[in-house]
Each structure stands twice: as structure tokens, then as C-alpha cells.
Motif scaffolding. Structure first.
Motif, PDB file in Angstrom:
ATOM      1  N   GLY A 199       0.823  -1.205   0.000  1.00 52.43           N
ATOM      2  CA  GLY A 199       0.000   0.000   0.000  1.00 52.43           C
ATOM      3  C   GLY A 199       0.851   1.247   0.000  1.00 52.43           C
ATOM      4  N   MET A 200       1.937   1.192   0.741  1.00 47.86           N
ATOM      5  CA  MET A 200       2.862   2.318   0.791  1.00 47.86           C
ATOM      6  C   MET A 200       3.480   2.549  -0.588  1.00 47.86           C
ATOM      7  SD  MET A 200       6.128   2.845   3.305  1.00 47.86           S
ATOM      8  CE  MET A 200       7.217   1.684   2.511  1.00 47.86           C
TER       9      MET A 200
ATOM     10  N   SER B 202      -9.387   5.951  -3.231  1.00 49.19           N
ATOM     11  CA  SER B 202      -8.857   6.522  -1.988  1.00 49.19           C
ATOM     12  C   SER B 202      -7.889   5.592  -1.261  1.00 49.19           C
ATOM     13  CB  SER B 202      -9.991   6.936  -1.054  1.00 49.19           C
ATOM     14  OG  SER B 202     -10.694   5.793  -0.610  1.00 49.19           O
ATOM     15  N   SER B 203      -8.001   4.290  -1.462  1.00 48.45           N
ATOM     16  CA  SER B 203      -7.108   3.364  -0.756  1.00 48.45           C
ATOM     17  C   SER B 203      -5.705   3.320  -1.357  1.00 48.45           C
ATOM     18  CB  SER B 203      -7.705   1.959  -0.753  1.00 48.45           C
ATOM     19  OG  SER B 203      -7.801   1.459  -2.073  1.00 48.45           O
ATOM     20  N   ILE B 204      -5.535   3.789  -2.605  1.00 39.24           N
ATOM     21  CA  ILE B 204      -4.209   3.730  -3.217  1.00 39.24           C
ATOM     22  C   ILE B 204      -3.635   5.101  -3.548  1.00 39.24           C
ATOM     23  CG2 ILE B 204      -4.560   1.430  -4.175  1.00 39.24           C
ATOM     24  CD1 ILE B 204      -4.780   2.823  -6.946  1.00 39.24           C
ATOM     25  N   LEU B 205      -4.475   6.145  -3.578  1.00 40.77           N
ATOM     26  CA  LEU B 205      -3.968   7.479  -3.906  1.00 40.77           C
ATOM     27  C   LEU B 205      -3.366   8.154  -2.691  1.00 40.77           C
ATOM     28  CD1 LEU B 205      -6.714   9.082  -6.179  1.00 40.77           C
ATOM     29  CD2 LEU B 205      -4.491   8.209  -6.851  1.00 40.77           C
ATOM     30  N   PRO B 206      -2.290   8.894  -2.906  1.00 45.51           N
ATOM     31  CA  PRO B 206      -1.755   9.701  -1.805  1.00 45.51           C
ATOM     32  C   PRO B 206      -2.800  10.721  -1.370  1.00 45.51           C
ATOM     33  CG  PRO B 206      -0.246   9.686  -3.691  1.00 45.51           C
ATOM     34  CD  PRO B 206      -1.511   9.038  -4.125  1.00 45.51           C
ATOM     35  N   GLU B 207      -2.909  10.968  -0.084  1.00 44.15           N
ATOM     36  CA  GLU B 207      -3.939  11.860   0.465  1.00 44.15           C
ATOM     37  C   GLU B 207      -3.892  13.242  -0.177  1.00 44.15           C
ATOM     38  OE1 GLU B 207      -7.188  13.097   2.184  1.00 44.15           O
ATOM     39  OE2 GLU B 207      -6.472  11.051   2.439  1.00 44.15           O
TER      40      GLU B 207
ATOM     41  N   SER C 189       2.180   1.953  -3.702  1.00 46.37           N
ATOM     42  CA  SER C 189       1.264   2.629  -4.620  1.00 46.37           C
ATOM     43  C   SER C 189       1.115   4.099  -4.259  1.00 46.37           C
ATOM     44  CB  SER C 189      -0.111   1.957  -4.628  1.00 46.37           C
ATOM     45  OG  SER C 189      -0.043   0.756  -5.353  1.00 46.37           O
ATOM     46  N   ARG C 190       0.912   4.392  -2.986  1.00 50.64           N
ATOM     47  CA  ARG C 190       0.738   5.788  -2.578  1.00 50.64           C
ATOM     48  C   ARG C 190       1.987   6.617  -2.855  1.00 50.64           C
ATOM     49  NH1 ARG C 190      -2.331   3.080   0.997  1.00 50.64           N
ATOM     50  NH2 ARG C 190      -0.723   2.844   2.571  1.00 50.64           N
TER      51      ARG C 190
ATOM     52  N   THR D 290       3.118   7.932 -12.685  1.00 51.50           N
ATOM     53  CA  THR D 290       3.839   7.328 -11.566  1.00 51.50           C
ATOM     54  C   THR D 290       5.334   7.574 -11.714  1.00 51.50           C
ATOM     55  OG1 THR D 290       4.297   5.198 -12.621  1.00 51.50           O
ATOM     56  CG2 THR D 290       2.148   5.441 -11.532  1.00 51.50           C
TER      57      THR D 290
END
Length: 174
Positions: A81-82, A150-155, A84-85, A102
Motif C-alpha cells: 500500500g505504501m 482513496s485506498s491507493i492514492l496519496p492523500e 502505490s501511494r 507514476t
């Protein structure tokens, strides 16, 4: 956090923030971070993290992670997860196309993570070295797409895209 998970997270962090071209270089960086591991352990960890070597612009090679992990490997999922973000640099939507830029070499892993979301709004992905094209369904609402990602995009990217979407929506409704 268990010792192995901490080490995998440390490796992910090193590979995301450094150009590492050999296991010897990575072993040295791990040692500097307090992780004294053997080459055999490092090889297993690199395999677990699904790393590969890609050419750089300078004619050398570097390790990158694809973010692709077996679904039953909870220990490694935090590191994936880290990845992808940290790998996603920008997101742009136009009509039925979502374009995600990316870091070089990470598009394949990000595309896999998107496909793994199994969203009814995503018809499929195509990945290059640093770009992912996502084909969207005709009726895909932008708010649902952003929510799904939302689970993979940086906030910070998610909030920027959401704010821009809300401004566009306000302008369209005037």
C-alpha cells in the motif's frame, strides 16, 4: 510490528527514496538503518516485495517494486500500500479516461492495484513505465471514482483532485 514486517517496510522505503542498483548497495543501506541481514534473506525479501530491475535514464539499473502481492500475505500488504501511494505523482480525468502518472517503473504495480479494486466503474487498465490509463464506464461518477481510488492514492493528490472536482462541479452548475 514484527521484525520481518519492519524490515520489508524499511526495504520498501529505501527503494522508493533511493536509486539502488545492486543487492550489495541495498545491504549497506539496510545496515545503516540497523538491519543486519544476509544476502539470502535479502533475496527472499526482494522476491516477496515483487521487485524487479529497470534501466534508468543514466544507463544503469535500479530496483523497483510492483506493489503486487498475494492477497493472503497480510504481513506484506502494508509495504505494498505504501508503494502505490508513494509511486503515484499525478491523476487527471478526462471524459472516460483516467491518466495516472507514476515514478518510472511503478505503473504496472499501480495498474494491478487498480484492477484489484474490482470497481464497476473501471473497465480496465493499460500500464507503461510511468503512466497508467484507466478506461472508465460511461456513467462513472467522478466522486465514486475518487472514493474507490482513496485506498491507493496519496492523500494530498486525492484532496487536490476532489477540490478541483468540486470547483468544476460548481462552475458547471452555475
Amino acid at each position: 510490528m514484527k521484525k520481518r514486517q519492519k524490515r520489508l517496510t524499511a526495504i520498501a522505503d529505501i527503494l522508493l527514496n533511493n536509486i539502488v542498483g545492486s543487492q550489495d548497495e541495498l545491504l549497506e543501506l539496510l545496515l545503516q538503518g540497523g538491519y543486519d541481514v544476509t544476502q539470502a534473506t535479502l533475496s527472499r525479501d526482494l522476491k516477496t516485495l515483487r521487485t524487479s530491475k529497470i534501466p534508468t535514464e543514466m544507463g544503469r539499473y535500479r530496483y523497483v517494486m510492483g506493489g503486487v502481492l498475494p492477497p493472503d500475505k497480510d504481513v506484506e500488504k502494508g509495504a505494498a500500500g505504501m508503494v502505490s501511494r508513494a509511486a503515484i505523482e499525478s491523476v487527471t480525468m478526462s471524459g472516460q479516461l483516467l491518466v495516472i502518472r507514476t515514478r518510472n517503473g511503478y505503473a504496472g504495480g499501480v495498474a494491478y492495484d487498480i484492477d484489484d479494486l474490482h470497481s464497476p466503474y473501471f473497465m480496465g487498465t493499460i500500464a507503461g513505465a510511468d503512466t497508467v490509463f484507466v478506461a472508465l464506464t460511461v456513467d462513472a461518477p467522478k466522486s465514486k471514482i475518487l472514493s474507490t481510488l482513496s485506498s491507493i492514492l496519496p492523500e494530498e493528490l486525492l484532496s487536490k483532485r476532489y477540490d478541483a472536482h468540486m470547483r468544476d462541479k460548481t462552475i458547471e452548475n452555475d
